[in-house]
Design a protein around this motif. Sequence first.
Motif, PDB file in Angstrom:
ATOM      1  N   SER A  81       0.864  -1.170   0.000  1.00 32.86           N
ATOM      2  CA  SER A  81       0.000   0.000   0.000  1.00 32.86           C
ATOM      3  C   SER A  81       0.904   1.225   0.000  1.00 32.86           C
ATOM      4  O   SER A  81       1.688   1.424   0.928  1.00 32.86           O
ATOM      5  N   VAL A  82       0.817   2.005  -1.072  1.00 33.33           N
ATOM      6  CA  VAL A  82       1.692   3.159  -1.265  1.00 33.33           C
ATOM      7  C   VAL A  82       0.839   4.421  -1.363  1.00 33.33           C
ATOM      8  O   VAL A  82      -0.236   4.406  -1.963  1.00 33.33           O
ATOM      9  N   HIS A  83       1.330   5.499  -0.774  1.00 33.65           N
ATOM     10  CA  HIS A  83       0.638   6.788  -0.814  1.00 33.65           C
ATOM     11  C   HIS A  83       1.641   7.895  -1.097  1.00 33.65           C
ATOM     12  O   HIS A  83       1.678   8.906  -0.410  1.00 33.65           O
ATOM     13  N   GLU A  84       2.471   7.718  -2.125  1.00 33.24           N
ATOM     14  CA  GLU A  84       3.570   8.637  -2.389  1.00 33.24           C
ATOM     15  C   GLU A  84       3.292   9.652  -3.486  1.00 33.24           C
ATOM     16  O   GLU A  84       3.888  10.717  -3.500  1.00 33.24           O
ATOM     17  N   SER A  85       2.437   9.327  -4.429  1.00 34.21           N
ATOM     18  CA  SER A  85       2.209  10.211  -5.561  1.00 34.21           C
ATOM     19  C   SER A  85       1.267  11.360  -5.194  1.00 34.21           C
ATOM     20  O   SER A  85       0.339  11.178  -4.392  1.00 34.21           O
ATOM     21  N   ARG A  86       1.490  12.512  -5.815  1.00 35.44           N
ATOM     22  CA  ARG A  86       0.561  13.641  -5.638  1.00 35.44           C
ATOM     23  C   ARG A  86      -0.822  13.255  -6.126  1.00 35.44           C
ATOM     24  O   ARG A  86      -1.828  13.749  -5.615  1.00 35.44           O
ATOM     25  N   ASP A  87      -0.872  12.406  -7.143  1.00 39.44           N
ATOM     26  CA  ASP A  87      -2.140  11.931  -7.685  1.00 39.44           C
ATOM     27  C   ASP A  87      -2.385  10.520  -7.150  1.00 39.44           C
ATOM     28  O   ASP A  87      -1.727   9.566  -7.579  1.00 39.44           O
ATOM     29  N   PRO A  88      -3.320  10.378  -6.218  1.00 35.41           N
ATOM     30  CA  PRO A  88      -3.562   9.059  -5.608  1.00 35.41           C
ATOM     31  C   PRO A  88      -3.866   7.955  -6.617  1.00 35.41           C
ATOM     32  O   PRO A  88      -3.618   6.788  -6.353  1.00 35.41           O
ATOM     33  N   LYS A  89      -4.382   8.324  -7.806  1.00 30.88           N
ATOM     34  CA  LYS A  89      -4.692   7.314  -8.827  1.00 30.88           C
ATOM     35  C   LYS A  89      -3.437   6.669  -9.400  1.00 30.88           C
ATOM     36  O   LYS A  89      -3.510   5.644 -10.063  1.00 30.88           O
ATOM     37  N   ASN A  91      -0.832   5.674  -7.484  1.00 34.46           N
ATOM     38  CA  ASN A  91      -0.171   4.825  -6.485  1.00 34.46           C
ATOM     39  C   ASN A  91      -0.185   3.342  -6.851  1.00 34.46           C
ATOM     40  O   ASN A  91       0.730   2.607  -6.501  1.00 34.46           O
ATOM     41  N   HIS A  92      -1.194   2.901  -7.586  1.00 31.44           N
ATOM     42  CA  HIS A  92      -1.243   1.483  -7.961  1.00 31.44           C
ATOM     43  C   HIS A  92      -0.069   1.111  -8.875  1.00 31.44           C
ATOM     44  O   HIS A  92       0.373  -0.041  -8.870  1.00 31.44           O
ATOM     45  N   GLU A  95       2.763   0.501  -6.470  1.00 33.02           N
ATOM     46  CA  GLU A  95       2.531  -0.770  -5.770  1.00 33.02           C
ATOM     47  C   GLU A  95       2.887  -1.952  -6.678  1.00 33.02           C
ATOM     48  O   GLU A  95       3.521  -2.919  -6.233  1.00 33.02           O
TER      49      GLU A  95
END
Length: 134
Positions: A81-89, A91-92, A95
Amino acid sequence: MEIVLDTNVLVSAAIFPNSKPGLTYKIVFNNHVLLHSLDLAAELEKTLLSKKMRKYIKQKDAVAFLSNFKGKSKLVVITSSVHESRDPKDNHILELAIDGNADLIVSGDRDLLELNPFQNIPIISPSEFLDRHS
């Protein structure tokens, strides 16, 4: 090498096979291991089969591209589970790269490119990929 191609690269490759993303796709597809997740495949399918895309790609061509992509790329089960990108879409994609032990991510998305490298995984554009691999 095991490589993740972002959805924007895959969509461009499907629509414009002789573009930089299209050539990148061909090189990766024929010479490396292309990774995908269920999320990436679903996003690609939703995009390519949308009504909006029908003016750019015939539905039968989109279906053929999707079938080829899913059939010849390696499915990775996502547990990270990653939350690093400015755009949450996005992050997959990160991952997928982590869980697939990717050697490289190729993207045209600035939100991903600015993270280069991400956990020691280079993130480069299709142009950079072609400069290095052709």
